[in-house]
Design an enzyme around this catalytic site. Structure first.
Site, PDB file in Angstrom:
ATOM      1  N   ARG A 254      42.687  40.729  37.458  1.00  0.00           N
ATOM      2  CA  ARG A 254      43.252  39.709  37.061  1.00  0.00           C
ATOM      3  C   ARG A 254      44.464  39.984  36.928  1.00  0.00           C
ATOM      4  O   ARG A 254      44.942  40.815  35.948  1.00  0.00           O
ATOM      5  CB  ARG A 254      42.497  38.716  36.150  1.00  0.00           C
ATOM      6  CG  ARG A 254      43.534  37.355  35.934  1.00  0.00           C
ATOM      7  CD  ARG A 254      43.462  36.478  37.119  1.00  0.00           C
ATOM      8  NE  ARG A 254      43.745  34.954  36.886  1.00  0.00           N
ATOM      9  CZ  ARG A 254      44.995  34.759  36.709  1.00  0.00           C
ATOM     10  NH1 ARG A 254      46.060  35.689  36.615  1.00  0.00           N
ATOM     11  NH2 ARG A 254      45.313  33.246  36.216  1.00  0.00           N
TER      12      ARG A 254
ATOM     13  N   GLU B  46      44.758  27.478  42.846  1.00  0.00           N
ATOM     14  CA  GLU B  46      43.689  27.858  43.368  1.00  0.00           C
ATOM     15  C   GLU B  46      43.376  27.518  44.794  1.00  0.00           C
ATOM     16  O   GLU B  46      43.985  26.740  45.613  1.00  0.00           O
ATOM     17  CB  GLU B  46      42.445  26.860  42.511  1.00  0.00           C
ATOM     18  CG  GLU B  46      42.665  27.280  40.945  1.00  0.00           C
ATOM     19  CD  GLU B  46      41.901  28.568  40.667  1.00  0.00           C
ATOM     20  OE1 GLU B  46      41.402  29.357  41.392  1.00  0.00           O
ATOM     21  OE2 GLU B  46      42.238  28.903  39.429  1.00  0.00           O
TER      22      GLU B  46
ATOM     23  N   ARG C 155      37.011  40.966  33.988  1.00  0.00           N
ATOM     24  CA  ARG C 155      37.942  41.229  35.036  1.00  0.00           C
ATOM     25  C   ARG C 155      39.044  42.350  34.237  1.00  0.00           C
ATOM     26  O   ARG C 155      39.351  41.880  32.858  1.00  0.00           O
ATOM     27  CB  ARG C 155      38.567  40.157  35.684  1.00  0.00           C
ATOM     28  CG  ARG C 155      37.833  39.325  36.130  1.00  0.00           C
ATOM     29  CD  ARG C 155      38.389  37.953  36.687  1.00  0.00           C
ATOM     30  NE  ARG C 155      38.981  37.198  35.694  1.00  0.00           N
ATOM     31  CZ  ARG C 155      39.533  35.979  35.953  1.00  0.00           C
ATOM     32  NH1 ARG C 155      39.760  35.506  37.121  1.00  0.00           N
ATOM     33  NH2 ARG C 155      40.223  35.178  34.830  1.00  0.00           N
TER      34      ARG C 155
END
Length: 215
Positions: A37, A45, A89
């Protein structure tokens, strides 16, 4: 190349597993595939389970995909704080052939500065400078007034209904944000753009101080 390697600039060279979204990719790191990330930025998105696809999400995804798939070298730089988020992440600044993807996304107006959690704030000041320039130029997410805000993206602020007191023949939408921008029916975000004033011709819009969106 197997796994990853450390260089003198404290960047870790990795190999691409796959692009995921505007602000997320997957790489091979320490022998396994891991999601990364991008630190300090947020792109709209494309397939969020709750939010769905947001304006400029697909553009951000394609821009990042093109960068990482065409890069000869991909590197991660970690900040001084946690290098993973609650989802497991990796959190990193991501470089393609020496260019930081975060900066490139901000320049194009395909991301906003967000998720600022000290002490992982190494580049936040320079990111803010780049964002202010994109806002001033009205590119990408900044073409649409009030779409990108401090707490995220707000497609619900985009209203396609023109002002009732204008003729049906006057179809050019004027949007007043940081800049005055007009959208013709051929503009990519015409339907989603909130019309604060309507014009019958582009000449009329220009005379009122509006400009077309940048392509």
């Amino acid at each position: 190349m197997v796994g990853c390697s450390q260089n003198v600039n404290n960047r870790v060279q990795v190999t691409l597993a796959k692009p995921i979204d505007g602000d997320t990719i997957a790489v091979m790191y320490n022998g396994s595939e891991q999601k990364v990330r991008f630190l300090l930025v947020d792109s709209p998105e494309t397939a969020h389970p709750r939010l769905g696809e947001q304006p400029f999400g697909q553009e951000a995804k394609e821009f990042t995909r093109s960068l990482v798939e065409n890069a000869k070298k991909i590197e991660l730089e970690f900040d001084i704080g946690p290098n993973q988020d609650k989802y497991g992440r990796l959190l990193a600044y991501v470089y393609v052939d020496g260019k930081m993807i975060q900066e490139e996304l901000l320049k194009k107006g395909l991301a906003r500065v967000a998720y600022i959690y000290p002490p992982n704030t190494r580049y936040v000041d320079q990111f803010d400078v780049i964002q202010k320039k994109a806002q001033k130029e009205g590119v990408g997410i900044w073409e649409i007034e009030n779409y990108a805000q401090e707490d995220g993206f707000h497609p619900e602020t985009i209203d396609s209904s023109p002002k009732e007191n204008k003729s049906k023949d006057c179809l050019i939408k004027g949007n007043i944000g940081r800049e005055k921008i007009y959208h013709t029916p051929d503009s990519p975000w015409y339907k989603q753009t909130k019309a604060e004033v309507m014009f019958c011709t582009e000449k009329e819009a220009v005379k009122a101080g509006f400009r077309p969106p940048k392509q």
